[in-house]
Design a protein around this motif. Structure first.
Motif, PDB file in Angstrom:
ATOM      1  N   UNK A 132     -33.985 -41.293  38.656  1.00 47.55           N
ATOM      2  CA  UNK A 132     -35.363 -40.861  38.854  1.00 47.55           C
ATOM      3  C   UNK A 132     -36.150 -40.943  37.556  1.00 47.55           C
ATOM      4  N   UNK A 133     -35.537 -40.505  36.463  1.00 45.12           N
ATOM      5  CA  UNK A 133     -36.215 -40.508  35.172  1.00 45.12           C
ATOM      6  C   UNK A 133     -36.425 -41.935  34.675  1.00 45.12           C
ATOM      7  N   UNK A 134     -35.405 -42.794  34.864  1.00 40.71           N
ATOM      8  CA  UNK A 134     -35.502 -44.178  34.396  1.00 40.71           C
ATOM      9  C   UNK A 134     -36.514 -44.978  35.219  1.00 40.71           C
ATOM     10  N   UNK A 135     -36.638 -44.638  36.512  1.00 35.74           N
ATOM     11  CA  UNK A 135     -37.526 -45.394  37.406  1.00 35.74           C
ATOM     12  C   UNK A 135     -38.976 -45.310  36.956  1.00 35.74           C
ATOM     13  N   UNK A 136     -39.398 -44.134  36.512  1.00 29.40           N
ATOM     14  CA  UNK A 136     -40.785 -43.963  36.072  1.00 29.40           C
ATOM     15  C   UNK A 136     -40.783 -43.478  34.632  1.00 29.40           C
ATOM     16  N   UNK A 137     -41.179 -44.320  33.682  1.00 29.86           N
ATOM     17  CA  UNK A 137     -41.131 -43.951  32.268  1.00 29.86           C
ATOM     18  C   UNK A 137     -42.019 -42.772  31.906  1.00 29.86           C
ATOM     19  N   UNK A 138     -42.947 -42.388  32.817  1.00 30.88           N
ATOM     20  CA  UNK A 138     -43.808 -41.235  32.540  1.00 30.88           C
ATOM     21  C   UNK A 138     -43.119 -39.913  32.882  1.00 30.88           C
ATOM     22  N   UNK A 139     -42.002 -39.978  33.631  1.00 29.63           N
ATOM     23  CA  UNK A 139     -41.278 -38.767  34.009  1.00 29.63           C
ATOM     24  C   UNK A 139     -40.294 -38.407  32.908  1.00 29.63           C
ATOM     25  N   UNK A 140     -40.497 -37.252  32.321  1.00 28.45           N
ATOM     26  CA  UNK A 140     -39.568 -36.810  31.290  1.00 28.45           C
ATOM     27  C   UNK A 140     -38.370 -36.102  31.911  1.00 28.45           C
ATOM     28  N   UNK A 215     -47.904 -40.379  43.474  1.00 26.25           N
ATOM     29  CA  UNK A 215     -48.826 -40.069  42.377  1.00 26.25           C
ATOM     30  C   UNK A 215     -48.412 -40.830  41.126  1.00 26.25           C
ATOM     31  N   UNK A 216     -47.113 -40.844  40.836  1.00 24.92           N
ATOM     32  CA  UNK A 216     -46.630 -41.548  39.657  1.00 24.92           C
ATOM     33  C   UNK A 216     -46.951 -43.028  39.698  1.00 24.92           C
ATOM     34  N   UNK A 217     -46.960 -43.605  40.905  1.00 30.95           N
ATOM     35  CA  UNK A 217     -47.239 -45.039  41.035  1.00 30.95           C
ATOM     36  C   UNK A 217     -48.686 -45.370  40.723  1.00 30.95           C
ATOM     37  N   UNK A 218     -49.564 -44.351  40.764  1.00 25.90           N
ATOM     38  CA  UNK A 218     -50.976 -44.600  40.485  1.00 25.90           C
ATOM     39  C   UNK A 218     -51.298 -44.518  38.996  1.00 25.90           C
TER      40      UNK A 218
END
Length: 219
Positions: A132-140, A215-218
């Protein structure tokens, strides 16, 4: 002040050792039991008690004090027989709450049927967490809070810097709630929706995985 609890850890492998060490660091009483003398020796200075014993032996667990524990974690994975018997023995000794580690879906089903209050898959859960964290670099980071909801720690991208939280329309447009904003080590929650986002801020958002991902995809 919260009542100090006693935890029993049956199995001091990587998982059991990590759980036992962290509980001891929190100041709880922790009893660790393992058949491997070296594993026990490594935790003697850390735990309240660390003893050589076999989770398959109910009398050995009784003598170790497992029956007096508030919570027991069966951290034995393989062989499955050892895990199952350790759980059954903890139940026999009257332990009020038991968590158990499972290495497969079948193992999970058996432990659940035998009365484990919670069954965990540490390797699988860590793998999902990292993905999950690796999929979206904005997620810490993120944490599950139950019923399909998660709290996610989002880095604020350049596109959102300078905007007020109210402008993001999190609830209306994304069905998300903002728990607050982290600015360095400071929690910014007093201004809430009037808070203007800055570089290096982090958004703490509550919502379902689907809505958080959308939301993260936007961003």
């Amino acid at each position: 002040m919260a009542k100090r609890r006693t935890f029993g850890i049956i199995g001091l492998g990587n998982f059991g050792r990590a759980v036992a060490g962290e509980l001891a660091r929190f100041g709880d009483d922790v009893i660790g039991v393992d058949v491997d003398g070296k594993a026990v020796d490594a935790m003697v200075e850390t735990l309240t008690r660390a003893l050589i014993g076999d989770g398959r032996d109910a009398e050995a667990l009784r003598e170790a004090g497992i029956g007096e524990c508030d919570v027991v974690i069966v951290a034995v994975g393989e062989p499955m027989e050892a895990s199952v018997l350790a759980l059954m023995n903890a139940k026999l000794l009257g332990v009020p709450r038991i968590l158990a580690k499972a290495d497969s879906k079948m193992h999970h089903r058996i432990l659940s049927k035998l009365g484990a209050d919670r069954v965990v898959h540490p390797e699988e859960e860590m793998g999902l967490h990292i993905a999950q964290v690796m999929h979206n670099p904005l997620v810490r980071d993120y944490v599950s809070v139950g019923n399909g909801y998660h709290v996610v720690n989002f880095f604020v991208p350049e596109a959102l810097q300078g905007k007020r939280l109210a402008e993001l329309e999190l609830l209306e447009g994304h069905e998300l709630r903002c728990v607050g904003v982290m600015r360095g080590s400071k929690f910014v929650g007093d201004r809430h929706m009037d808070c203007e986002l800055a570089e290096d801020d982090r958004l703490l958002l509550l919502g379902t995985r689907e809505n958080l991902q959308a939301f993260g995809a936007t961003l």
